[in-house]
Enzyme design. Structure first.
Site, PDB file in Angstrom:
ATOM      1  N   TRP A   1      43.174  24.253  13.733  1.00 15.97           N
ATOM      2  CA  TRP A   1      42.728  23.945  12.368  1.00 15.97           C
ATOM      3  C   TRP A   1      41.986  22.605  12.349  1.00 15.97           C
ATOM      4  O   TRP A   1      41.008  22.428  11.631  1.00 15.97           O
ATOM      5  CB  TRP A   1      43.949  23.892  11.433  1.00 15.97           C
ATOM      6  CG  TRP A   1      43.603  23.426  10.043  1.00 15.97           C
ATOM      7  CD1 TRP A   1      43.191  24.185   8.996  1.00 15.97           C
ATOM      8  CD2 TRP A   1      43.636  22.070   9.555  1.00 15.97           C
ATOM      9  NE1 TRP A   1      42.969  23.409   7.890  1.00 15.97           N
ATOM     10  CE2 TRP A   1      43.233  22.105   8.198  1.00 15.97           C
ATOM     11  CE3 TRP A   1      43.971  20.842  10.115  1.00 15.97           C
ATOM     12  CZ2 TRP A   1      43.169  20.964   7.409  1.00 15.97           C
ATOM     13  CZ3 TRP A   1      43.898  19.698   9.326  1.00 15.97           C
ATOM     14  CH2 TRP A   1      43.494  19.779   7.993  1.00 15.97           C
ATOM     15  N   HIS A   2      42.480  21.661  13.171  1.00 16.46           N
ATOM     16  CA  HIS A   2      41.867  20.329  13.159  1.00 16.46           C
ATOM     17  C   HIS A   2      40.429  20.344  13.671  1.00 16.46           C
ATOM     18  O   HIS A   2      39.591  19.609  13.165  1.00 16.46           O
ATOM     19  CB  HIS A   2      42.705  19.355  13.993  1.00 16.46           C
ATOM     20  CG  HIS A   2      43.884  18.832  13.246  1.00 16.46           C
ATOM     21  ND1 HIS A   2      45.072  19.521  13.171  1.00 16.46           N
ATOM     22  CD2 HIS A   2      44.068  17.707  12.511  1.00 16.46           C
ATOM     23  CE1 HIS A   2      45.927  18.838  12.435  1.00 16.46           C
ATOM     24  NE2 HIS A   2      45.339  17.737  12.012  1.00 16.46           N
ATOM     25  N   GLY A   3      40.163  21.136  14.672  1.00 15.06           N
ATOM     26  CA  GLY A   3      38.800  21.118  15.180  1.00 15.06           C
ATOM     27  C   GLY A   3      38.558  22.228  16.171  1.00 15.06           C
ATOM     28  O   GLY A   3      39.492  22.736  16.800  1.00 15.06           O
TER      29      GLY A   3
ATOM     30  N   PHE B   1      37.230  17.393   9.463  1.00 17.35           N
ATOM     31  CA  PHE B   1      37.987  18.635   9.633  1.00 17.35           C
ATOM     32  C   PHE B   1      37.816  19.530   8.425  1.00 17.35           C
ATOM     33  O   PHE B   1      38.414  20.504   8.241  1.00 17.35           O
ATOM     34  CB  PHE B   1      39.468  18.335   9.878  1.00 17.35           C
ATOM     35  CG  PHE B   1      39.677  17.402  11.052  1.00 17.35           C
ATOM     36  CD1 PHE B   1      38.897  17.527  12.200  1.00 17.35           C
ATOM     37  CD2 PHE B   1      40.607  16.388  11.000  1.00 17.35           C
ATOM     38  CE1 PHE B   1      39.074  16.658  13.273  1.00 17.35           C
ATOM     39  CE2 PHE B   1      40.781  15.523  12.075  1.00 17.35           C
ATOM     40  CZ  PHE B   1      40.013  15.663  13.205  1.00 17.35           C
TER      41      PHE B   1
END
Lengths: 477, 367
Positions: free
Chosen positions: A321-323, A477
């Protein structure tokens, strides 16, 4: 629009004034403000954002009925397709190409440079929309009454860029009561204090350590052990102060408007284990992962090995999800493994009848120190520019290659220690906030308080006007 | 403390009211603190200018205030590059100081009440033109103007220094037509051109927030304190060039060589140096203008300054300045090489001599 830019502060001032001057029109004020805030980053992305929100709203009308499952699927497809396209498509393409050993030509397409600009807050609003769809589908939440209300809920400028991730159950009732919100001085003062706290963190701490972090991680492959630790310590504090600064400003803005937004951080580096860490770090995301990934996977009600797998899977998804990069996935996986290992360790302690040990303060201090360093090691994966850099730094951090200090590394280690001390002070300030704030207001004469406020405002104003405001890490993000 | 008192404190706005009062008071204090000598001593504080080029406005504003307060009517404006600013020397030993001494101690008609030196390293003809417009805006008379350039001001950038090196944004408001003309050249040489909403936002913030003195002077006071703490405003090494080491590598550096580029000059208006000098000459119609072109070190840079291309270009500059019809001075080979601190900057004695040359030309006592 960055919270630490003069433009935003003027924008906030205008919204605040309109909000209290025209209480009946508050929803309209917020709807327009949200649109303006988002359109500032790019009109195209605003249109896209609005279309996604409107589509989900339209689809959500079919939730709860006979075609609820179909509507849920359709809604999830809209949200995830948008997210995957903008955030993950190039990463997926690259990974597939690497796996199969060939390159797909993008000549003649708009993606020839293999980059797609990420719409601001896409990960945050996507998760919020998913939560809304699932909650309405499950009957936990009544659908929003109008697109207007839904738009204000999803796009509220205080949180649309980087959270906190709001839940309809908490926030929609507040919006429905918005006209009745009164201007209350203590609440506004508290809001200002939160905004000030965020600005101070961003301007006085993050802006000062960021150049060192960039410099060290920029030459990660050449760092020795001590330098690798210095870089990782500093990044640990950079990301914490940066993200908590943004989140506290978001809470402060909410308080100015009489709206309650959830706190995202509770001095996380004082956690003694992974479970505690995720209750104190990016809390609204952790809760989201728990409610919409970990529990649907079976949570803790399945066999032990499944729980471990679920923990690792949930944390890996959090990393993704972060990257869109393997380093983020590894970071999430690493935290999943830490969580699973800690659970295993807890079970071992229980079996041996050593659970009392966890109540011992010395054990607690030791556990905090150990877990803080494990977290710092994890940040290397998060921040490193490549997998190779991360591996090099981790190897160096074992200090097997020797220990050598320079004047600069000594100074930066001292700064890191100072920042940790500040973290403890923050913990105490939050713990005794009521008593201290009361003491400040009751025992310190208004004249002195005024002088302190003015001095802070002047210094902040001077620093805010010092070149272009730097972005918040989580905006990426 | 009683509950009612606590409640009153929590609901009270007295602390914020005092904060507002202190904030307003601070603006007056800061405004009163900043004077011309905070930002200027025979030349402007270059470190301050480097931090924020908007500080040029503060310098001009303080000059205008001083002129008004002291009732000055006969003064000259000196605008030039690092030679006129006095790189490698302190302000006490700079051209501005010596020229000021000569002008204020002169007798009779030649006497001036002051010479204001608005020079700064890398200033080009385009910056000088912009500064003149800015000063006129502020009510500063530009009746007596001395412009100091160097050979490199006419070298075609490929790429190279912008011909409006510092003040492009100001030229944009002062002379939109000239700005539009020079914009492609500026953009090709690193100028960040903002337009649309971004530009409007920047302008609005500038207009609004720069009215707040603590914002306006945010670079001024720290730079002033820093300079006071250092005890000197010397920038560079004041020793003569022959007491220092100049490596072969340094002498072969492209930026050094481009300073003396011997390629034939195009002295038409497509040369931005010429374009802006013409603008200055036009602006100075009916007023006094002197232009001096500093020379290169005849020993250290012998190879470069004796190059036939360089010599021919220097003659072309002279012919061009002759055509302007105002006094000029070509300084090449007029100052002993021993009075240079490097390839172009001068020692204390060199600056003193340059001031004498400029002053004599200004007063008509020179060649």
């Amino acid at each position: 629009m960055l919270f630490n830019s003069p433009t935003f502060l003027l924008f906030l001032l205008a919204v605040f004034a309109l909000y209290y001057f025209f209480p009946r029109w508050r929803m309209l004020v917020l709807a327009v403000a949200n649109a303006a805030f988002y359109a500032y980053a790019g009109v195209g992305y605003f249109v896209l954002f609005f279309c996604v929100v409107a589509s989900v709203y339209g689809i959500s009308k079919f939730l709860g009925g006979s075609r609820s499952k179909l509507a849920l699927t359709a809604g999830l497809i809209v949200v995830l397709a948008n997210l995957v396209f903008f955030k993950y498509s190039m990463f997926l393409l690259g990974s597939v190409e690497q796996l199969l050993g060939f390159t797909i030509s993008l000549q003649g397409t708009p993606f020839v440079d293999r980059e797609i600009a990420l719409p601001i807050g896409i990960s945050f609003y996507s998760f919020q929309l998913i939560a809304y769809l699932v909650d309405v589908h499950k009957g936990k939440l009544k659908p929003s009454r109008s697109l207007f209300e839904f738009w204000v809920f999803i796009s509220l400028f205080a949180h649309s860029a980087a959270g906190p991730i709001l839940r309809g159950g908490d926030f929609l009732p507040q919006l429905r009561n918005i006209v009745a919100i009164k201007f209350r001085t203590p609440r506004v003062k508290l809001g200002l204090a939160f905004i000030l706290l965020g600005l101070v963190k961003k301007v006085f701490i993050v802006e000062k350590i960021a150049p060192y972090v960039n410099e060290y991680f920029g030459v990660a492959a050449t760092l020795n052990g001590v330098e690798s630790w210095v870089a990782s310590y500093l990044f640990a504090f950079q990301i914490y102060f940066d993200f908590s600064a943004y989140s506290e400003m978001a809470v402060g803005i909410g308080l100015l408007l009489g709206l309650r937004l959830d706190l995202n951080f509770k001095t996380p580096y004082l956690s003694s284990n992974p479970a505690e860490f995720w209750r104190r770090w990016h809390i609204t995301l952790s809760q989201w992962i728990r409610d919409y990934i970990f529990i649907p996977l079976g949570g803790s009600r399945v066999k032990n090995w499944r729980i471990y797998v679920n923990l690792i899977a949930a944390m890996t998804i959090s990393g993704l999800w972060h990257g869109a990069a393997w380093t983020f996935i590894i970071w999430g996986f690493y935290h999943g493994v830490l969580s699973a290992a800690h659970r295993m360790y807890g079970k071992g302690l229980k079996k041996m009848g050593w659970t009392k040990l966890q109540g011992n303060w010395l054990y607690k201090v030791f556990a905090i120190a150990v877990f803080f360093h494990l977290t710092v090691i994890g940040w290397v994966f998060f921040r490193a520019n490549s997998w190779g850099d991360a591996v090099h730094m981790i190897k160096q951090m074992t200090l097997l290659g020797g220990v050598s200090f320079t004047k600069e590394t000594m100074l930066l280690l001292a700064i890191s220690a100072g920042l940790y001390l500040l973290h403890i002070v923050e913990f105490l300030a939050v713990k005794y906030f009521k008593r201290w704030s009361l003491g400040w207001e009751a025992a310190v004469p208004s004249l002195i308080r005024g002088a302190v406020y003015a001095a802070i405002a002047i210094v902040l104003l001077m620093l805010l006007m010092n070149g272009e405001a730097s972005s918040f890490i989580y905006f990426a993000f | 403390m009683k509950l009612s008192q606590i409640r009153r404190k929590r609901y009270g706005l007295l602390g914020l009211a005092f904060a507002l009062a202190f904030f307003v008071a601070a603006q007056f204090v800061v405004t009163a603190y900043v004077k011309l000598d905070t930002v200027y001593k025979h030349r402007m504080n270059y470190n301050m200018f480097l931090e924020d080029r908007g500080m040029i406005e503060v310098v001009i504003e303080e000059m205008a205030k001083t002129i008004k307060r002291d009732g000055l009517t006969d003064y000259a404006i000196l605008i030039g590059n690092s030679v006129a600013w006095g790189t490698n020397e302190s302000s006490e030993h700079s051209l501005g100081r010596y020229l000021s001494d000569l002008a204020t101690s002169a007798e009779g008609e030649d006497k001036l009440q002051a010479v204001f030196n608005l020079s700064a390293p890398s200033i080009m003809a385009g910056d000088a033109y912009t500064l003149l417009l800015m000063m006129e805006d502020r009510g500063i008379k530009t009746d007596n103007v001395m412009i100091g350039l160097s050979y490199s001001a006419f070298v075609e950038p490929k790429p190279g220094p912008r011909q409006v090196f510092w003040l492009g944004d100001y030229l944009r408001t002062q002379d939109p037509k000239a700005f539009a003309d020079v914009l492609p050249h500026l953009q090709a040489n690193g100028f960040e051109y903002k337009e649309g909403w971004k530009h409007a936002e920047e302008q609005a913030l500038e207009t609004l927030l720069h009215r707040i003195p603590v914002v306006k002077y945010k670079e001024v006071i720290p730079a002033y304190w820093e300079q006071r703490k250092a005890g000197t405003d010397l920038l560079g090494d004041p020793r003569a060039w022959n007491e220092k080491q100049f490596s072969e590598k340094w002498l072969a550096d492209p930026s050094y060589l481009s300073f003396f580029d011997p390629q034939p000059f195009d002295m038409s208006e497509s040369n931005w140096g010429v374009y802006f000098m013409n603008k200055i000459a036009e602006l100075q119609q009916g007023k006094r203008l002197l232009t001096f072109v500093s020379g290169g070190n005849g020993e250290l840079s012998k190879k470069e300054v004796t190059n036939p291309g360089y010599v021919a270009n220097t003659e072309a500059i002279e012919t061009y300045l002759q055509g302007l019809g105002s006094p000029y001075l070509i300084m090449q080979d007029k100052i002993d090489p021993n009075l240079f601190t490097d390839h172009v900057h001068l020692t204390k004695e060199g600056n003193e001599l340059l001031a004498r040359f400029v002053w004599d030309t200004w007063t008509g006592k020179g060649e």
